[in-house]
Design a protein around this motif. Sequence first.
Motif, short mmCIF file in Angstrom:
data_model
loop_
_atom_site.label_atom_id
_atom_site.label_comp_id
_atom_site.label_asym_id
_atom_site.label_seq_id
_atom_site.Cartn_x
_atom_site.Cartn_y
_atom_site.Cartn_z
N UNK A 1 0.68 -1.08 0.00
CA UNK A 1 -0.04 0.27 -0.06
C UNK A 1 0.78 1.38 0.30
N UNK A 2 1.96 1.33 0.60
CA UNK A 2 2.75 2.28 0.56
C UNK A 2 3.55 2.64 -0.77
N UNK A 3 3.67 1.69 -1.40
CA UNK A 3 4.38 1.76 -2.97
C UNK A 3 3.15 2.22 -3.70
N UNK A 4 2.14 1.63 -3.59
CA UNK A 4 1.14 2.19 -4.51
C UNK A 4 0.33 3.48 -3.99
N UNK A 5 0.42 3.87 -3.01
CA UNK A 5 0.21 5.52 -2.52
C UNK A 5 1.27 6.32 -2.88
N UNK A 6 2.58 6.23 -3.10
CA UNK A 6 3.67 6.86 -3.47
C UNK A 6 3.36 6.92 -5.04
N UNK A 7 3.16 5.86 -5.78
CA UNK A 7 2.94 5.74 -7.32
C UNK A 7 1.64 6.88 -7.54
N UNK A 8 0.55 6.75 -6.72
CA UNK A 8 -0.76 7.76 -7.20
C UNK A 8 -0.44 8.82 -6.89
N UNK A 9 0.20 9.16 -5.65
CA UNK A 9 0.49 10.67 -5.38
C UNK A 9 1.46 10.98 -6.29
N UNK A 10 2.37 10.44 -6.92
CA UNK A 10 3.44 11.32 -7.79
C UNK A 10 2.70 11.35 -9.16
N UNK A 11 1.78 10.40 -9.52
CA UNK A 11 0.94 10.84 -10.68
C UNK A 11 0.25 11.99 -10.72
N UNK A 12 -0.56 12.21 -9.57
CA UNK A 12 -1.45 13.16 -9.33
C UNK A 12 -0.75 14.57 -9.23
N UNK A 13 0.57 14.38 -8.54
CA UNK A 13 1.26 15.68 -8.48
C UNK A 13 1.67 16.49 -9.81
N UNK A 14 2.03 15.42 -10.73
CA UNK A 14 2.57 16.19 -12.15
C UNK A 14 1.15 16.91 -12.62
N UNK A 15 -0.20 16.25 -12.70
CA UNK A 15 -1.33 16.56 -13.11
C UNK A 15 -1.78 17.99 -12.37
N UNK A 16 -1.42 18.10 -11.01
CA UNK A 16 -1.70 19.34 -10.30
C UNK A 16 -0.58 20.31 -10.76
N UNK A 17 0.71 19.87 -11.06
CA UNK A 17 1.54 21.06 -11.30
C UNK A 17 1.17 21.73 -12.49
N UNK A 18 0.89 20.80 -13.53
CA UNK A 18 0.69 21.01 -15.00
C UNK A 18 -0.20 21.94 -15.19
N UNK A 19 -1.53 21.64 -14.35
CA UNK A 19 -2.61 22.35 -14.25
C UNK A 19 -2.35 23.74 -13.74
N UNK A 20 -1.51 24.03 -12.80
CA UNK A 20 -1.24 25.26 -11.96
C UNK A 20 -0.40 26.26 -13.18
N UNK A 21 0.51 25.49 -13.80
CA UNK A 21 1.49 26.26 -14.69
C UNK A 21 0.74 26.41 -15.79
N UNK A 22 0.36 25.63 -16.65
CA UNK A 22 -0.38 25.93 -18.12
C UNK A 22 -1.57 26.35 -17.99
N UNK A 23 -2.32 26.29 -16.77
CA UNK A 23 -3.57 26.83 -16.65
C UNK A 23 -3.70 28.41 -16.15
N UNK A 24 -2.45 28.69 -15.95
CA UNK A 24 -2.36 30.14 -15.91
C UNK A 24 -2.45 30.74 -14.10
N UNK A 25 -2.85 29.68 -13.37
CA UNK A 25 -2.90 30.17 -11.84
C UNK A 25 -1.63 30.09 -11.23
#
Length: 321
Positions: free
Chosen positions: A49-73
């Motif tokens: 579960x720790x490895x799965x949680x790290x995997x999921x969180x990292x994948x989501x982190x990129x989407x959040x970063x991209x949304x903030x930078x590309x979305x203009x916020x």
Amino acid sequence: MNGTRGFLIRRLVTLLALSVTASAVLFTAYYGVSRNTRAVRDASAPAILQVAAANEALDESYEYAKRSLVGGTGDIEGLGEDYRTTLSTANQALAQALKSTTAGPPARQTLLTVTGLVSSYGDLVQQAYVNRDNTALRDAYLGYAETMLRGDDGSGHRARSGDSDILARLAQVEKKQLRLLDQQTSFGWLLSLAWWVLVPAACAAPVVLLVRTQRFLRLRFRRRFNPFLLVATGLLLLTVPTLAVLTYQTQDRLAQARTSLRQTNIGKAPDTTNKRVSTKMEETHWRTGAVVWIPMGGVLLAALVFVGLQPRIDEYRFRAR
């Protein structure tokens, strides 16, 4: 008379040997199923579960970063709280995974490498933020970060042979952990052989011999029943199906835990999955504890046989030859 005494002595020795054999086979077969319940609950489940949680969180982190930078916020919110939270969650999960991974030294080394790569990934995202006003540089740094995270094709959540991106490395560790989980929770051919062949044979032999001994004593000594041998027979007839049922219930809960830990989305709610697995394993606690009673039952069985036959043997000890 000597012939009867010799026969009874041989029968006693045979029954004692069969009692020991039956107890040993039952102990081995039952322990083979129950021994891994604690390991699944305390080691395998948290590690997976720790490895799965790290995997999921990292994948989501990129989407959040991209949304903030590309979305203009980005000018207003920076990289955003969601990005920082998911990256922090990933780092915490990786730290815990390093302490508890069940896949051995190679997996631990892989996780150490991933921890370093995550730091570099965070730096690349930060550089994209620093250069947010320069679209070309921003997108280049984001692309480098995505490549480091997901590989050249930008896909995650699966191990690709030869790939060195973060999510692929985590997937490889998870694959090794799941392989160990399968070994811990599978019945396997050895246990099948034990429960379908060895246990019936090892326990049927003393039951048959006890019944035949009862019949011999009734004919020879004119006693309808030998209470000690009768209790010994009942003990065997009651113990074997009881342990078989407990084994089935324990194995069923191990299989349910395996199913829960093999879900593709366990990284989204690791605490919920861990609680579900822990509950299933807690249900087996008293069942696994029954293993300590098997040797005691074997001693009791041998004692009943000895007490049941020794007085009959003694009746011939001082008789005229």
